[in-house]
Design a protein around this motif. Structure first.
Motif, short mmCIF file in Angstrom:
data_model
loop_
_atom_site.label_atom_id
_atom_site.label_comp_id
_atom_site.label_asym_id
_atom_site.label_seq_id
_atom_site.Cartn_x
_atom_site.Cartn_y
_atom_site.Cartn_z
N ALA A 237 0.76 -1.24 0.00
CA ALA A 237 0.00 0.08 0.01
C ALA A 237 0.98 1.43 -0.12
N GLY A 238 2.14 1.28 -0.18
CA GLY A 238 3.00 2.46 0.22
C GLY A 238 4.47 2.21 0.21
N ALA A 239 5.27 3.02 0.58
CA ALA A 239 6.82 2.94 0.44
C ALA A 239 6.92 1.88 1.58
N PRO A 240 8.34 1.43 1.46
CA PRO A 240 8.66 0.39 2.41
C PRO A 240 8.74 0.88 3.87
N PRO A 241 7.89 0.60 4.74
CA PRO A 241 8.12 0.80 6.18
C PRO A 241 9.56 0.33 6.61
N VAL A 242 9.58 1.17 7.94
CA VAL A 242 10.53 0.79 8.92
C VAL A 242 10.25 -0.43 9.92
N TYR A 243 10.79 -1.34 10.06
CA TYR A 243 10.42 -2.38 11.03
C TYR A 243 10.92 -2.12 12.32
N VAL A 244 10.26 -2.38 13.43
CA VAL A 244 10.75 -2.24 14.73
C VAL A 244 10.21 -3.35 15.52
N GLY A 245 11.36 -4.02 16.40
CA GLY A 245 10.99 -5.28 16.95
C GLY A 245 12.08 -5.46 17.72
N PHE A 246 11.84 -6.15 18.95
CA PHE A 246 12.91 -6.31 20.07
C PHE A 246 12.74 -7.82 20.49
N GLY A 247 12.20 -8.68 19.60
CA GLY A 247 12.22 -10.13 19.89
C GLY A 247 11.70 -10.52 21.28
N SER A 248 12.44 -11.19 22.00
CA SER A 248 12.12 -11.75 23.13
C SER A 248 12.50 -10.93 24.50
N MET A 249 13.02 -9.69 23.97
CA MET A 249 13.65 -8.72 25.09
C MET A 249 12.55 -7.88 25.38
N ARG A 250 12.41 -7.11 26.60
CA ARG A 250 11.64 -6.04 26.80
C ARG A 250 12.17 -4.92 26.96
N PRO A 251 12.34 -4.18 25.82
CA PRO A 251 12.94 -2.54 25.90
C PRO A 251 12.01 -1.82 26.91
N HIS A 268 8.18 8.12 7.59
CA HIS A 268 8.08 6.79 7.23
C HIS A 268 7.01 5.95 7.88
N ARG A 269 6.38 4.89 7.00
CA ARG A 269 5.28 4.21 7.91
C ARG A 269 6.30 3.09 8.65
N VAL A 270 5.57 2.38 9.76
CA VAL A 270 6.08 1.56 10.51
C VAL A 270 5.57 0.38 10.72
N LEU A 271 6.37 -0.68 10.93
CA LEU A 271 5.82 -2.05 11.27
C LEU A 271 6.31 -2.34 12.69
N VAL A 272 5.48 -2.60 13.54
CA VAL A 272 5.71 -2.90 15.18
C VAL A 272 5.50 -4.61 15.12
N SER A 273 6.61 -5.35 15.63
CA SER A 273 6.67 -6.63 15.99
C SER A 273 6.23 -6.71 17.49
N ARG A 274 5.25 -7.38 17.66
CA ARG A 274 4.74 -7.40 19.18
C ARG A 274 5.90 -7.97 20.10
N GLY A 275 6.37 -9.19 19.72
CA GLY A 275 7.44 -9.94 20.45
C GLY A 275 6.99 -10.29 21.82
#
Length: 401
Positions: A237-251, A268-275
């Motif tokens: 749907a748009g330009a490539p987003p920036v991915y944000v994820g911290f895996g098994s960690m708790r930032p 920029h659009r954003v993808l947030v990985s819940r982790g």
């Protein structure tokens, strides 16, 4: 032929051994694995026909808190883990020809292999975990931070701390099974020929007297899973987003929220990985999407940059995809090392979470999202090896033969 693999930790600790298990199976080897009893690990191994031998408490439960346990609790957990390993490992190793252990927490593994008369191999996922004058030891939660900058002295202190934590317990168990005591627990676990399961371009080993390190390349598998339809629609749907994820960690929630704000501030659009932290940073606007577990190998080739905590697996996956990286290390294990490698190679930036503001993060993102950073990241991506687990499996089989 049968091999026992063993580790304890989060997905980043388990998945490399899963890759090795699959490559060993392809060579006709039967594999068992000692790992945490978390349901996701049990399902993963069952789907591959690998017998899970559960060891210790579920890791996800231990990671629920926003802060690490106290030094006293960590010491108690570590002692209990050694006792548990000596209870579980002998039966798990029965009928095996080799035991491959990953991580310093595998204190009992070499002793059990020695008592059983089988080959023992120690594996590390990052060069910083192995003693060398070229770098300092990684942070070890619960232990005092020494006031010196000399790497040799730091490693001597590290060996002293490991002995103080484990020597009495380890040698008590060794005496009970008829084995002599060891006077350097850390180096006993590591051996003088450890394997380094890290990419030689991304995380090279520098020659060090006294250690004959075998660097195989990172251990991972191709992931053929398709991306979820909702995610594909968002990407299209748009330009490539920036991915944000911290895996098994708790930032820190502040740094996670500021990261998303800074990305949006740059348009920029954003993808947030819940982790495992179950990050909930989505406010309903169509420029941000929250996702669960997905195929990073497919996804990272379609994003503008990858923001993560500095885990070895995420770092190498993003590097192979040619994606620029922003690493927010959490002062655990090897995360600061990988942050430094990303910065040194010019394929991204390392940021110190507690001191960041939205404005300072914007500066880092501008550099990472610049065309020249993308060019360097893509060039390096073509040099990342993909055969590390196969190399290690063949090497182990050759030595057993």
């Amino acid at each position: 032929m049968r091999v026992l693999l063993s580790t304890y930790g989060t997905r980043g600790d388990v998945e490399p051994l899963v890759a090795l298990a699959v490559r060993l199976q392809e060579l006709g080897v039967e594999v068992r694995m000692c790992a945490p009893p978390d349901e996701e690990f049990a399902q993963r191994l069952a789907g591959l026909g690998v017998q899970l031998v559960p060891v210790g408490p579920p890791v996800r439960a231990l990671m629920r808190g926003s802060a690490l346990p106290s030094a006293a609790d960590l010491s108690r957990y570590r002692t209990e883990m050694v006792d548990t390993q000596f209870d579980v490992f002998p039966a798990a190793a029965d009928g095996c020809d080799a035991l491959v252990a990953a991580g310093l927490a595998q204190i009992a593994a070499r002793s059990v292999a020695e008592a059983a008369g089988i080959r023992y191999v120690y594996a590390s996922y990052a060069a910083i975990q192995l003693p060398s004058p070229h770098h300092a030891p990684p942070p070890r939660p619960g232990w005092p931070e020494p006031e010196t900058a000399d790497n040799r002295t730091l490693w001597e202190l590290d060996a002293h701390n490991v002995n103080a934590e484990f020597a009495e317990t380890l040698n008590g168990h060794r005496a009970a099974i008829g084995l002599p005591p060891v006077d350097n627990v850390r180096d006993h676990v590591f051996t003088d020929q450890p394997w380094l399961a890290a990419d030689p371009v991304l995380g090279p080993w520098r020659e060090t007297p006294g250690l004959d390190v075998v660097q195989t390349g990172a251990w991972n598998l191709p992931d053929e899973r398709p991306l979820p339809a909702e995610l594909v629609a968002f990407l299209d749907a748009g330009a490539p987003p920036v991915y944000v994820g911290f895996g098994s960690m708790r930032p820190s929630r502040d740094i996670a929220a500021m990261t998303v704000e800074a990305i949006r501030a740059l348009g920029h659009r954003v993808l947030v990985s819940r982790g495992w932290a179950d990050l909930d940073l989505v406010d309903g606007l169509d420029d941000c999407l929250a996702i669960g577990e997905v195929n990073h190998q497919r996804l990272f080739g379609r994003v503008a940059a990858v923001v993560h905590h500095g885990g070895a697996g995420t770092t190498v996956t993003a590097a192979r995809a040619g994606a620029p990286q922003v690493v927010v290390p959490l002062r655990l294990s090897d995360t600061q090392y990988w942050a430094g490698r990303v910065a040194d190679l010019g394929i991204g930036a390392a940021v110190d979470g507690p001191t960041q503001t939205v404005d300072s993060l914007c500066v880092a993102f501008k550099m990472v999202l610049a065309p020249e950073t993308r060019t360097r990241a893509e060039a390096l991506g073509g040099k990342i090896r993909t055969d590390g687990a196969a190399v290690a499996a063949s090497l182990l089989l050759d030595r057993l033969r």
